[in-house]
Design a protein around this motif. Structure first.
Motif, mmCIF file in Angstrom:
data_model
loop_
_atom_site.group_PDB
_atom_site.id
_atom_site.type_symbol
_atom_site.label_atom_id
_atom_site.label_comp_id
_atom_site.label_asym_id
_atom_site.label_seq_id
_atom_site.Cartn_x
_atom_site.Cartn_y
_atom_site.Cartn_z
ATOM 1 N N VAL A 60 -16.821 -13.773 -16.084
ATOM 2 C CA VAL A 60 -15.856 -12.739 -15.734
ATOM 3 C C VAL A 60 -14.443 -13.195 -16.068
ATOM 4 O O VAL A 60 -14.080 -14.354 -15.849
ATOM 5 C CB VAL A 60 -15.967 -12.394 -14.231
ATOM 6 N N GLY A 61 -13.660 -12.281 -16.587
ATOM 7 C CA GLY A 61 -12.264 -12.565 -16.886
ATOM 8 C C GLY A 61 -11.661 -11.410 -17.651
ATOM 9 O O GLY A 61 -12.373 -10.549 -18.169
ATOM 10 N N LEU A 245 -13.182 -17.114 -15.686
ATOM 11 C CA LEU A 245 -12.278 -17.759 -16.631
ATOM 12 C C LEU A 245 -10.902 -17.097 -16.570
ATOM 13 O O LEU A 245 -10.795 -15.864 -16.468
ATOM 14 C CB LEU A 245 -12.808 -17.661 -18.068
ATOM 15 N N ARG A 246 -9.881 -17.920 -16.659
ATOM 16 C CA ARG A 246 -8.505 -17.423 -16.726
ATOM 17 C C ARG A 246 -7.733 -18.301 -17.700
ATOM 18 O O ARG A 246 -7.662 -19.520 -17.514
ATOM 19 C CB ARG A 246 -7.850 -17.456 -15.348
ATOM 20 N N VAL A 251 -11.990 -21.170 -13.353
ATOM 21 C CA VAL A 251 -11.291 -21.042 -12.070
ATOM 22 C C VAL A 251 -12.221 -20.607 -10.937
ATOM 23 O O VAL A 251 -11.816 -20.594 -9.773
ATOM 24 C CB VAL A 251 -10.104 -20.061 -12.168
ATOM 25 N N PHE A 252 -13.478 -20.253 -11.275
ATOM 26 C CA PHE A 252 -14.444 -19.891 -10.240
ATOM 27 C C PHE A 252 -15.842 -20.162 -10.754
ATOM 28 O O PHE A 252 -16.154 -19.897 -11.914
ATOM 29 C CB PHE A 252 -14.320 -18.410 -9.853
ATOM 30 N N ASP A 253 -16.713 -20.655 -9.882
ATOM 31 C CA ASP A 253 -18.125 -20.849 -10.207
ATOM 32 C C ASP A 253 -18.887 -20.828 -8.895
ATOM 33 O O ASP A 253 -18.794 -21.758 -8.087
ATOM 34 C CB ASP A 253 -18.343 -22.179 -10.934
ATOM 35 N N TYR A 268 -8.350 -12.910 -12.207
ATOM 36 C CA TYR A 268 -7.528 -11.981 -12.976
ATOM 37 C C TYR A 268 -6.072 -12.415 -13.065
ATOM 38 O O TYR A 268 -5.340 -11.990 -13.964
ATOM 39 C CB TYR A 268 -7.576 -10.580 -12.361
ATOM 40 N N GLY A 269 -5.630 -13.228 -12.111
ATOM 41 C CA GLY A 269 -4.230 -13.621 -12.085
ATOM 42 C C GLY A 269 -3.306 -12.516 -11.623
ATOM 43 O O GLY A 269 -2.102 -12.537 -11.903
#
Length: 282
Positions: A60-61, A245-246, A251-253, A268-269
């Motif tokens: 996801v990103g 991913l960012r 950034v997450f798992d 998403y930032g």
């Protein structure tokens, strides 16, 4: 591509043969993977992760986060700048030529744009998935073996598209084209299935249906499945693990169902917006 069977025999062959034979699922390991394009853009930054055989994983990103780059390193469509990508027992970054072609024969790939030959039949498109298993001369002449045709017909039946086998691919709806693309990948009898934004151009009901097909394939066949998404509800509903991913960084798992809105905001930032959710199927 010609085929030696009639429409009625395609149906009976699919029924007799059942779905394409499951292959053993493969693990995937990325170790400190960095990808820098010739423009100087660094698409991935030191990604390290392991995916177990048979996992259903969403990546996801937002656009430009590195999702497509990551998934394409797995089948060697994008070479890594540094680090290693191991699929099964093969180090993709060390393969080229025949070795890379053979690996790709065991990795199904589904694209956002379907990548179908629209002027040819649905069955002919699915038979492309058998090229890696066929002699080169048959591929060049467009002559399918009876066994390959049975496997292709069974793959179409498994996604509910067998009755369209003799239709021209260009006459199908977007959702039907994506199901044909899934059938083509299934016809490879793969050990890994990759899907790069497979629902980005589909309406909500069709997107849910396609994601349901991918989850069913994972459940029934035990394939390792990676699917790129940017929609948080699809990731939560259809996958068991989510990788975020960012700007090329991991950034997450964690478990997809447990991902919170705050987790998605980290990915998403920015705050979660309406466009980040597809909505329910109707």
């Amino acid at each position: 591509m010609s085929t030696p069977i009639s429409a009625s025999s395609a149906g009976s062959a699919a029924t007799a043969a059942g779905a394409p034979a499951p292959a053993a699922a493969w693990p995937i390991t990325l170790r400190d993977v960095t990808v820098t394009y010739s423009s100087g853009t660094r698409a991935l930054r030191g990604i390290t992760l392991s995916i177990a055989p048979g996992e259903m994983v969403s990546v996801v990103g937002l656009s430009g986060s590195g999702k497509s780059t990551l998934i394409r390193t797995i089948n060697g469509l994008v070479p890594v700048t540094s680090g290693s990508v191991v699929v099964g027992d093969q180090d993709v970054s060390q393969l080229s030529g025949r070795g890379l072609r053979e690996l790709r024969g065991s990795i199904g790939m589904i694209f956002q744009g379907f990548n179908l030959a629209e002027r040819t039949s649905v069955l002919s498109n699915v038979l492309v998935g058998r090229f890696a298993h066929s002699p080169a001369w048959r591929t060049l002449l467009g002559l399918a073996r009876a066994e390959d045709t049975r496997i292709a017909a069974a793959a179409l039946e498994s996604v509910g598209m067998l009755e369209r086998a003799w239709h021209r691919a260009g006459a199908l709806s977007g959702g039907q084209k994506q199901r044909v693309a899934i059938a083509r990948a299934l016809a490879q009898e793969p050990s890994v299935m990759l899907a790069d934004e497979p629902v980005a151009s589909l309406d909500p009901p069709t997107a849910h249906s396609v994601m349901g097909d991918l989850r069913r394939i994972n459940d029934q066949r035990g394939l390792t499945v990676l699917v790129n998404l940017h929609l948080m509800d699809l990731a939560r509903q259809y996958t068991t693990r989510m990788i975020g991913l960012r700007e090329g960084e991991l950034v997450f798992d964690g478990p997809a169902a447990e991902a919170t809105d705050a987790d998605f905001e980290t990915i998403y930032g920015r705050p979660v917006q309406g466009r980040d959710v597809l909505g329910k199927a109707v």
